[in-house]
Design a protein around this motif. Structure first.
Motif, PDB file in Angstrom:
ATOM      1  N   HIS A  77      33.550  -5.521 -18.311  1.00  0.00           N
ATOM      2  CA  HIS A  77      32.600  -6.496 -17.750  1.00  0.00           C
ATOM      3  C   HIS A  77      32.219  -7.576 -18.764  1.00  0.00           C
ATOM      4  O   HIS A  77      31.126  -8.137 -18.711  1.00  0.00           O
ATOM      5  CB  HIS A  77      31.329  -5.796 -17.243  1.00  0.00           C
ATOM      6  N   VAL A  78      33.133  -7.842 -19.722  1.00  0.00           N
ATOM      7  CA  VAL A  78      32.963  -8.929 -20.691  1.00  0.00           C
ATOM      8  C   VAL A  78      34.158  -9.863 -20.564  1.00  0.00           C
ATOM      9  O   VAL A  78      35.307  -9.412 -20.657  1.00  0.00           O
ATOM     10  CB  VAL A  78      32.849  -8.408 -22.140  1.00  0.00           C
ATOM     11  N   THR A  79      33.905 -11.145 -20.330  1.00  0.00           N
ATOM     12  CA  THR A  79      34.971 -12.117 -20.091  1.00  0.00           C
ATOM     13  C   THR A  79      34.857 -13.275 -21.059  1.00  0.00           C
ATOM     14  O   THR A  79      33.766 -13.806 -21.280  1.00  0.00           O
ATOM     15  CB  THR A  79      34.893 -12.661 -18.650  1.00  0.00           C
ATOM     16  N   VAL A  80      35.993 -13.664 -21.647  1.00  0.00           N
ATOM     17  CA  VAL A  80      36.053 -14.846 -22.501  1.00  0.00           C
ATOM     18  C   VAL A  80      36.370 -16.041 -21.604  1.00  0.00           C
ATOM     19  O   VAL A  80      37.509 -16.217 -21.173  1.00  0.00           O
ATOM     20  CB  VAL A  80      37.105 -14.693 -23.617  1.00  0.00           C
ATOM     21  N   LEU A  98      28.130 -21.968 -13.928  1.00  0.00           N
ATOM     22  CA  LEU A  98      28.331 -20.592 -14.379  1.00  0.00           C
ATOM     23  C   LEU A  98      28.542 -19.669 -13.183  1.00  0.00           C
ATOM     24  O   LEU A  98      27.829 -19.774 -12.175  1.00  0.00           O
ATOM     25  CB  LEU A  98      27.131 -20.109 -15.186  1.00  0.00           C
ATOM     26  N   PRO A  99      29.504 -18.735 -13.269  1.00  0.00           N
ATOM     27  CA  PRO A  99      29.667 -17.757 -12.188  1.00  0.00           C
ATOM     28  C   PRO A  99      28.534 -16.737 -12.199  1.00  0.00           C
ATOM     29  O   PRO A  99      27.888 -16.515 -13.228  1.00  0.00           O
ATOM     30  CB  PRO A  99      31.011 -17.105 -12.515  1.00  0.00           C
ATOM     31  N   ARG A 100      28.290 -16.129 -11.066  1.00  0.00           N
ATOM     32  CA  ARG A 100      27.253 -15.097 -10.951  1.00  0.00           C
ATOM     33  C   ARG A 100      27.920 -13.724 -10.978  1.00  0.00           C
ATOM     34  O   ARG A 100      28.773 -13.428 -10.125  1.00  0.00           O
ATOM     35  CB  ARG A 100      26.463 -15.260  -9.660  1.00  0.00           C
ATOM     36  N   GLY A 101      27.529 -12.898 -11.969  1.00  0.00           N
ATOM     37  CA  GLY A 101      28.105 -11.566 -12.074  1.00  0.00           C
ATOM     38  C   GLY A 101      27.505 -10.609 -11.065  1.00  0.00           C
ATOM     39  O   GLY A 101      26.477 -10.880 -10.436  1.00  0.00           O
ATOM     40  N   SER A 102      28.145  -9.466 -10.930  1.00  0.00           N
ATOM     41  CA  SER A 102      27.702  -8.489  -9.927  1.00  0.00           C
ATOM     42  C   SER A 102      27.392  -7.120 -10.513  1.00  0.00           C
ATOM     43  O   SER A 102      27.015  -6.206  -9.782  1.00  0.00           O
ATOM     44  CB  SER A 102      28.780  -8.335  -8.844  1.00  0.00           C
ATOM     45  N   VAL A 103      27.546  -6.953 -11.850  1.00  0.00           N
ATOM     46  CA  VAL A 103      27.286  -5.650 -12.467  1.00  0.00           C
ATOM     47  C   VAL A 103      26.394  -5.856 -13.685  1.00  0.00           C
ATOM     48  O   VAL A 103      26.399  -6.932 -14.294  1.00  0.00           O
ATOM     49  CB  VAL A 103      28.601  -4.955 -12.896  1.00  0.00           C
ATOM     50  N   PRO A 104      25.595  -4.849 -14.094  1.00  0.00           N
ATOM     51  CA  PRO A 104      24.783  -4.966 -15.320  1.00  0.00           C
ATOM     52  C   PRO A 104      25.686  -5.100 -16.537  1.00  0.00           C
ATOM     53  O   PRO A 104      26.767  -4.502 -16.598  1.00  0.00           O
ATOM     54  CB  PRO A 104      23.980  -3.666 -15.345  1.00  0.00           C
ATOM     55  N   GLY A 105      25.237  -5.884 -17.517  1.00  0.00           N
ATOM     56  CA  GLY A 105      26.047  -6.128 -18.701  1.00  0.00           C
ATOM     57  C   GLY A 105      25.535  -5.389 -19.913  1.00  0.00           C
ATOM     58  O   GLY A 105      24.357  -5.038 -20.012  1.00  0.00           O
ATOM     59  N   ASP A 106      26.444  -5.150 -20.866  1.00  0.00           N
ATOM     60  CA  ASP A 106      26.127  -4.487 -22.124  1.00  0.00           C
ATOM     61  C   ASP A 106      26.188  -5.549 -23.220  1.00  0.00           C
ATOM     62  O   ASP A 106      27.275  -6.014 -23.593  1.00  0.00           O
ATOM     63  CB  ASP A 106      27.137  -3.370 -22.391  1.00  0.00           C
ATOM     64  N   PHE A 107      25.029  -5.936 -23.778  1.00  0.00           N
ATOM     65  CA  PHE A 107      25.043  -7.055 -24.732  1.00  0.00           C
ATOM     66  C   PHE A 107      25.678  -6.676 -26.061  1.00  0.00           C
ATOM     67  O   PHE A 107      26.177  -7.543 -26.786  1.00  0.00           O
ATOM     68  CB  PHE A 107      23.629  -7.621 -24.940  1.00  0.00           C
ATOM     69  N   LEU A 108      25.716  -5.370 -26.410  1.00  0.00           N
ATOM     70  CA  LEU A 108      26.383  -4.973 -27.650  1.00  0.00           C
ATOM     71  C   LEU A 108      27.887  -5.188 -27.551  1.00  0.00           C
ATOM     72  O   LEU A 108      28.525  -5.676 -28.492  1.00  0.00           O
ATOM     73  CB  LEU A 108      26.081  -3.506 -27.968  1.00  0.00           C
TER      74      LEU A 108
END
Length: 719
Positions: A77-80, A98-108
């Motif tokens: 769920h991390v995209t360049v 910006l696109p809208r994501g659909s899943v919670p993200g992990d900032f680490l």
């Protein structure tokens, strides 16, 4: 990568919990690129999103990929969105959608992907300026690592970040509704952010509004440059090595250059620059050009111009030696905040010099403990044409890894000080002071518009409030680059909250504003009415209507003529001296009117007292004295009034006019005290005992006369 260039990777959370603030994030990130196109067009920027559904995102954006995921797996769920490249206008357009994501993200995971991009791009040996910008609300759960704890993982990342010379700005965006989410996750993520801040060169800021978000992200990188490196001379035997930087500086518009469109469009190498040449011609012969060797500078001195050659000008220049010298110490209360001039500088000890760090720290802590500031004389560079005198204020650090320092502010010389005498509102008569109801209404208005109410975050914090004029300029510049004929767009809603009152706040407190309006009665000021005649259209009705119109016009014309025929008062007259005095005191076309009015009123009072017949003019003289006393208080001239009253009292004693002194005493008329005017030297008890008492025997008269003479000697220069 060039020495002063920067590489930035934007790491943005686009998960479901961020959808409400993504429009504002788009503006902030677009503005970052717009400023780089103006000031640092060779900087490089990359772009990472997290909180995206990988399969769906790759379907719509096939050119994007996460190399770290392909190499070692994980980092889902991390995209360049874009690899690190030189900034261009296409990136501005991409950031605005910006696109809208659909899943919670992990900032680490997202931080590690951004670090991997910087390492692969520049390597470990390249010491270029590398920065990560993380924007998230930090409300999503961070997954557990395969080994160790989350804190261990953060420590590892922070250590690697420091080794690679990277910095990170973390902007935590949390609106009011976000505080109702899972507290445990929020506190855990905040703890991890604090570890980043303590273990690496990371800065973490929390924002609660779109306006603060606009100012939280550092959009322009300004390299610190020393304005002085050398000795801070305490004495001839004690010198401390210091570096001086600018702490604050005004952000101005970018320099606009003249542009010419005369170059042919086919010329790819045309610079379109305009070169300006000047020619100096003789007054006697306008066709003759005066060469440089025949020209000399001149300075206006009265009606003539005094020529001064360049050699003479160089000889009279003041050429001080480069130095920073201590002049002495004073209490911090002696240096007022409004004395500060220009920008703020910061004094730090020479980096790496342990003795200098220790000495400067000891000096700062001693000054802090004793509540002292230092006055210093500064010449920043050799041959500088001016010397500045300033104040050093200690800045004792509360962090172990940050040494103590000093803030430096330039102080004014005597020629720079402007003394403005503003009378106190408390000295005004009771009719001009607010009653309890009016004061209460004003207090409620101030409380309603408080930008920092108790228990809440400040609405417009200075650190996070951008200059709305500059922000709007950069946005319009970007629009103009794409559409040359574009009109100026309306003010953005986020910028409107900085420049205009909050509409919701005003509507919620409409009753307070209405109460304030009801508490004060507004009247027209007749002095401000213009004498110009208004042209009315003649009515086309009956004869009676036209006749009534003519009468009304005649009356208004007469009133207008009477008003315009009024002349300004130039002396205190006999008919209405108080009114004449007040009008002269209110004139501001020349400062001489105040002294002329005071002197004229003094003469009038003397005439009224001396020429009275059994006290028939005492009442009028008292009215004049009251007006003179009030005027001297308002204009901060208490000494003039007190000197005059002492002289008048002595005059009455000599001319056997003690009845006037008794008349003043019966009306409790006294000198101007220090409580009424700060410039007065008379305490209240001396003012009360100044006038003679109504019942006096011969012995008391002598003692009172002596006391009176003692008080008069204070003002008349006696012993």
């Amino acid at each position: 990568m060039a020495r002063n260039k920067e590489a930035v990777v934007l790491v943005i959370d686009v998960g479901p919990s961020m959808h409400s603030v993504l429009p504002e994030i788009e503006k902030v990130c677009s503005l970052l690129i717009q400023k780089k196109l103006v000031f640092s067009r060779y900087d490089e920027v990359g772009f990472v999103l997290f909180g995206t559904a990988d399969d769906l995102y790759m379907y719509f954006f096939p050119d994007t990929k996460n190399e770290l995921k392909e190499e070692i797996g994980g980092y889902e769920h991390v995209t360049v969105l874009r690899n690190i490249k030189v900034v261009d206008e296409d990136l501005v357009d991409a950031l605005q959608k910006l696109p809208r994501g659909s899943v919670p993200g992990d900032f680490l995971d997202a931080i590690v992907v951004g670090m991997d991009m910087l390492i692969k791009k520049f390597g470990q040996t390249n010491k270029a300026k590398k920065r990560l910008c993380l924007i998230t609300n930090a409300l999503s759960l961070i997954k557990d690592p395969f080994e160790g704890t989350k804190e261990d993982q953060v420590n590892t990342i922070a250590t690697q970040m420091t080794a690679q010379g990277m910095k990170m700005d973390c902007v935590i965006v949390r609106m009011k509704q976000d505080w109702e989410t899972n507290r445990r996750i929020m506190e855990e993520n905040d703890f991890l952010m604090s570890v980043f801040s303590n273990k690496s060169s990371s800065k973490v800021v929390y924002v609660e509004s779109p306006t603060s978000l606009l100012g939280a992200l550092r959009t322009r990188n300004i390299s610190p440059v020393t304005i002085y490196r050398g000795d801070f001379e305490i004495s001839a035997q004690l010198k401390i090595k210091v570096w001086v930087y600018k702490k604050t500086s005004e952000e101005k518009f970018p320099t606009l250059k003249k542009y010419s469109d005369k170059a042919p469009s086919t010329d790819k190498f045309a610079t379109h620059e305009i070169k300006v040449d000047y020619e100096y011609k003789s007054i006697e012969d306008p066709n003759k050009v005066v060469p440089p060797e025949q020209r000399i500078k001149g300075f206006q001195y009265g009606p003539q111009v005094v020529p001064i050659s360049s050699a003479e000008l160089e000889a009279v220049k003041f050429k001080p030696e480069k130095s920073v010298k201590l002049l002495g110490f004073t209490d911090a209360s002696n240096v007022m905040r409004h004395y500060y001039l220009k920008d703020v500088n910061i004094f730090i000890a020479e980096p790496g010099n342990k003795k200098a760090i220790l000495a400067l720290s000891a000096l700062a802590r001693a000054m802090k403990e004793m509540n002292k500031v230092a006055i210093v004389r500064c010449v920043w560079r050799q041959g500088q044409g001016n010397v500045v005198v300033g104040v050093l204020t200690p800045n004792v650090s509360d962090k172990d890894n940050t040494p103590d320092s000093f803030y430096f502010n330039i102080l004014p010389f005597a020629e720079d000080v402007r003394e403005f005498q503003f009378p106190s509102f408390s000295n005004l008569p009771s009719s001009m002071q607010p009653n309890e109801k009016q004061q209460d209404a004003a207090d409620k208005l101030v409380q309603m518009l408080d930008l920092a109410p108790p228990g809440k975050q400040e609405v417009l914090p200075p650190d996070f409030t951008p200059n709305p004029v500059l922000e709007r300029y950069y946005r319009y510049l970007n629009l103009k680059s794409k559409h040359p004929d574009a009109a100026v767009p309306p003010l953005d809603e986020t910028l409107r909250k900085i420049t205009e009152p909050d509409v919701e706040l005003v509507s919620r407190n409409k009753s307070i504003i209405e109460e304030l309006c009801r508490s004060f009665e507004l009247k027209d000021n007749p002095k401000l009415k213009k004498s110009a005649r208004r042209i009315k259209e003649r009515p086309s009705g009956s004869d009676e209507e036209r006749e009534e119109f003519d009468k009304d016009a005649d009356v208004k014309a007469i009133d207008s003529m009477e008003y315009s025929a009024k002349t300004e008062v130039e002396k205190v007259g006999d008919v209405n001296p108080v009114k004449d005095f007040e009008e002269m005191m209110s004139r501001r076309d020349n400062p001489k009117w105040i002294s002329k009015a005071i002197q004229g009123m003094k003469n009038k009072i003397f005439d009224l007292v001396e020429n009275s017949c059994e006290g028939d003019t005492f009442h009028k003289a008292l009215q004049c004295l009251v007006a003179l006393r009030k005027g001297c208080i308002l204009e901060q001239e208490p000494k003039q009034f007190n000197d005059f009253l002492c002289h008048l009292s002595k005059f009455c004693q000599e001319k056997d006019l003690r009845s006037f002194c008794l008349y003043l005493t019966s009306h409790e008329f006294t000198l101007i005290t220090k409580a009424e005017a700060p410039d007065s030297e008379i305490p209240e008890h001396e003012a009360r005992s100044f006038m003679v008492k109504p019942e006096l025997d011969s012995q008391n008269m002598k003692s009172e006369a002596k006391a009176e003479d003692d008080i008069m000697s204070i003002y008349l220069g006696g012993k």
